[in-house]
Design an enzyme around this catalytic site. Structure first.
Site, PDB file in Angstrom:
ATOM      1  N   ASN A 115     -67.155 112.988 -60.508  1.00 56.85           N
ATOM      2  CA  ASN A 115     -65.899 112.309 -60.206  1.00 56.85           C
ATOM      3  C   ASN A 115     -64.887 112.644 -61.291  1.00 56.85           C
ATOM      4  O   ASN A 115     -64.819 111.978 -62.325  1.00 56.85           O
ATOM      5  CB  ASN A 115     -66.119 110.799 -60.109  1.00 56.85           C
ATOM      6  CG  ASN A 115     -64.917 110.084 -59.542  1.00 56.85           C
ATOM      7  OD1 ASN A 115     -64.041 109.643 -60.268  1.00 56.85           O
ATOM      8  ND2 ASN A 115     -64.867 109.979 -58.220  1.00 56.85           N
ATOM      9  N   GLY A 161     -65.344 106.870 -61.414  1.00 53.92           N
ATOM     10  CA  GLY A 161     -64.916 107.724 -62.511  1.00 53.92           C
ATOM     11  C   GLY A 161     -63.409 107.910 -62.552  1.00 53.92           C
ATOM     12  O   GLY A 161     -62.647 107.188 -61.896  1.00 53.92           O
ATOM     13  N   ARG A 216     -61.302 110.032 -61.250  1.00 47.37           N
ATOM     14  CA  ARG A 216     -60.571 110.209 -59.987  1.00 47.37           C
ATOM     15  C   ARG A 216     -60.461 108.885 -59.240  1.00 47.37           C
ATOM     16  O   ARG A 216     -59.406 108.553 -58.704  1.00 47.37           O
ATOM     17  CB  ARG A 216     -61.239 111.261 -59.101  1.00 47.37           C
ATOM     18  CG  ARG A 216     -60.380 111.610 -57.877  1.00 47.37           C
ATOM     19  CD  ARG A 216     -61.017 112.656 -56.978  1.00 47.37           C
ATOM     20  NE  ARG A 216     -60.075 113.109 -55.955  1.00 47.37           N
ATOM     21  CZ  ARG A 216     -59.859 112.498 -54.797  1.00 47.37           C
ATOM     22  NH1 ARG A 216     -60.516 111.395 -54.497  1.00 47.37           N
ATOM     23  NH2 ARG A 216     -58.994 112.980 -53.929  1.00 47.37           N
ATOM     24  N   CYS A 217     -61.548 108.122 -59.210  1.00 53.17           N
ATOM     25  CA  CYS A 217     -61.508 106.821 -58.536  1.00 53.17           C
ATOM     26  C   CYS A 217     -60.419 105.920 -59.120  1.00 53.17           C
ATOM     27  O   CYS A 217     -59.802 105.143 -58.396  1.00 53.17           O
ATOM     28  CB  CYS A 217     -62.854 106.107 -58.690  1.00 53.17           C
ATOM     29  SG  CYS A 217     -64.203 106.796 -57.741  1.00 53.17           S
ATOM     30  N   MET A 218     -60.236 106.000 -60.431  1.00 49.58           N
ATOM     31  CA  MET A 218     -59.340 105.064 -61.118  1.00 49.58           C
ATOM     32  C   MET A 218     -57.884 105.498 -61.090  1.00 49.58           C
ATOM     33  O   MET A 218     -57.054 104.902 -61.769  1.00 49.58           O
ATOM     34  CB  MET A 218     -59.776 104.907 -62.580  1.00 49.58           C
ATOM     35  CG  MET A 218     -61.121 104.247 -62.770  1.00 49.58           C
ATOM     36  SD  MET A 218     -61.462 103.847 -64.505  1.00 49.58           S
ATOM     37  CE  MET A 218     -61.525 105.495 -65.233  1.00 49.58           C
TER      38      MET A 218
END
Length: 412
Positions: free
Chosen positions: A356, A399, A401-403
């Site tokens: 991620n 990770g 990218r998620c955030m």
């Protein structure tokens, strides 16, 4: 003004959410209901997140914080009315008409900053009663409130708002405000709908609205499953959080305006470890993708959706997923980067979101420092890795990218 034309082009503007009140309310007893895997050391998580923010600012990225955007949005009475009308429902099991009325009154009386804090961090019985004070008879007595413990939530916290990618994702010249699969995240959608409808920065932007929140439910699509790889192509994962109907509706709307010409949907195992496409696959350079070691690239089943008659997408199954990506990008082939490691190491790095990654520009990504083997593998393949701490942030299983929710990114 706002557009996301690729997955790896220069990142210009992004929405992040710094951990706050919702994290302070995570306990071993409620974490599962709130869709978090662990409790969090809040001050350390905030330190880690500020380091994440600074990495981007140092590279020239403008960072917008979700709390600030929401506080600026709820300065407008119509935005407050929009939100309260959607998050307070007499039919909710613990609510009923009396508690709904009392809660609406308390929230409407709050200042913008306080209201944003509680829309994200929740509101408990004690806080409600303190706010009502001598006006506790503003509504009739509520059975739900009588039965609720003092620390029970009238509005539950939203710790998963940390993962700004899922609820709102920009695809070329428009935004998808996503209907979330899990009940514990559905209120996140309302907050973003209000921001995009009423915040001055977005209200007059002229951007397309691909998906308009809960209006599309029960079809679901989440931003962690959506990757804008460029050249008019979008990848979408079909796992536990995105439905086939969600993919087809998104494709149809993109094709209608010509904003995209091709959507490639890939099947994922329906398990939490493979929650979204970006937990197992992210684009790290113009021609390179990182893929979780536990997946065999030869056995990934995928389909390409293209414009069809009567606004119904035409669907063709692909012989090879990565060959389909290369063809969409006009390349002979793409590089698929996988870490050579034992099954034990692979499972640990998957748990810590080793795949991620957030690209800031072609060949430069942000990654958690704990994923040592994956990071070395990337560097051996010419990828610059900007390491951040994630001991606490990663406890929600998401990770870099998620955030992050990019709202302006150049083509690659």
């Amino acid at each position: 003004m706002f557009h996301v034309d690729s997955e790896v082009g220069a990142l210009k503007q992004v929405i992040l959410h710094e951990p706050g009140l919702a994290f302070e309310r995570l306990t071993p007893g409620n974490k599962d209901e709130l869709l978090f895997d662990d409790v969090v050391w809040v001050s350390r998580a905030q330190e880690e997140h500020r380091e994440f923010q600074q990495v981007m600012r140092d590279r020239g990225v403008t960072v917008h914080l979700l709390h600030d955007l929401l506080a600026e949005t709820v300065k407008y009475e119509q935005a407050v009315a929009f939100i309260l009308d959607r998050i307070l429902d007499v039919r909710q099991p613990h609510m009923g008409p009396a508690l709904t009325r009392a809660t609406a009154g308390v929230l409407a009386d709050m200042g913008p900053d306080e209201l944003a804090t509680h829309l994200l961090g929740g509101l408990n019985k004690r806080e409600l009663l303190e706010a009502l004070g001598e006006h506790r008879t503003r509504g009739a007595r509520s059975l739900g409130l009588e039965l609720m413990p003092d620390d029970g939530f009238v509005l539950a916290p939203l710790p998963n708002a940390l993962f700004t990618r899922d609820t709102s994702c920009w695809v070329y010249d428009g935004v998808s405000v996503n209907p979330m699969m899990m009940a514990g995240r559905k209120r996140e959608t309302v907050n973003y709908e209000a921001i995009y409808n009423f915040h001055p920065m977005f209200a007059e932007s002229g951007a397309h609205r691909w998906i308009d929140g809960e209006a599309m439910a029960p079809a679901a699509i989440e931003g962690g499953d959506v990757e804008v790889i460029g050249n008019g192509t979008v990848l979408v994962g079909l796992g536990e959080r995105t439905t086939p109907a969600g993919v087809e509706i998104l494709a149809r709307r993109l094709f209608r305006t010509g904003s995209a010409r091709r959507v490639i949907a890939v099947e994922l195992p329906k398990a939490r470890a493979y929650m979204h496409l970006d937990t197992v696959l992210t684009m790290v350079d113009r021609d390179a993708f990182t893929l979780f070691t536990g997946l065999d690239r030869r056995h990934l089943r995928s389909w390409t959706l293209t414009p069809g008659a009567h606004q119904v997408p035409e669907i063709t199954e692909n012989k090879d997923f990565f060959d389909a990506i290369a063809d969409a990008l006009g390349l002979d082939r793409v590089r698929v980067l996988q870490t050579r490691q034992s099954s034990y190491a692979a499972e640990r790095e998957q748990w810590n979101d080793g795949s991620n990654l957030l690209a800031l520009s072609p060949g430069t990504v942000v990654a958690y420092e704990v994923n040592e083997m994956s990071n070395r593998m990337l560097e051996d393949n010419g990828i610059e890795v900007l390491r951040i701490r994630g001991d606490q942030l990663g406890r929600g299983r998401g990770g870099p990218r998620c955030m992050s929710c990019p709202i302006e990114r150049d083509a690659a």
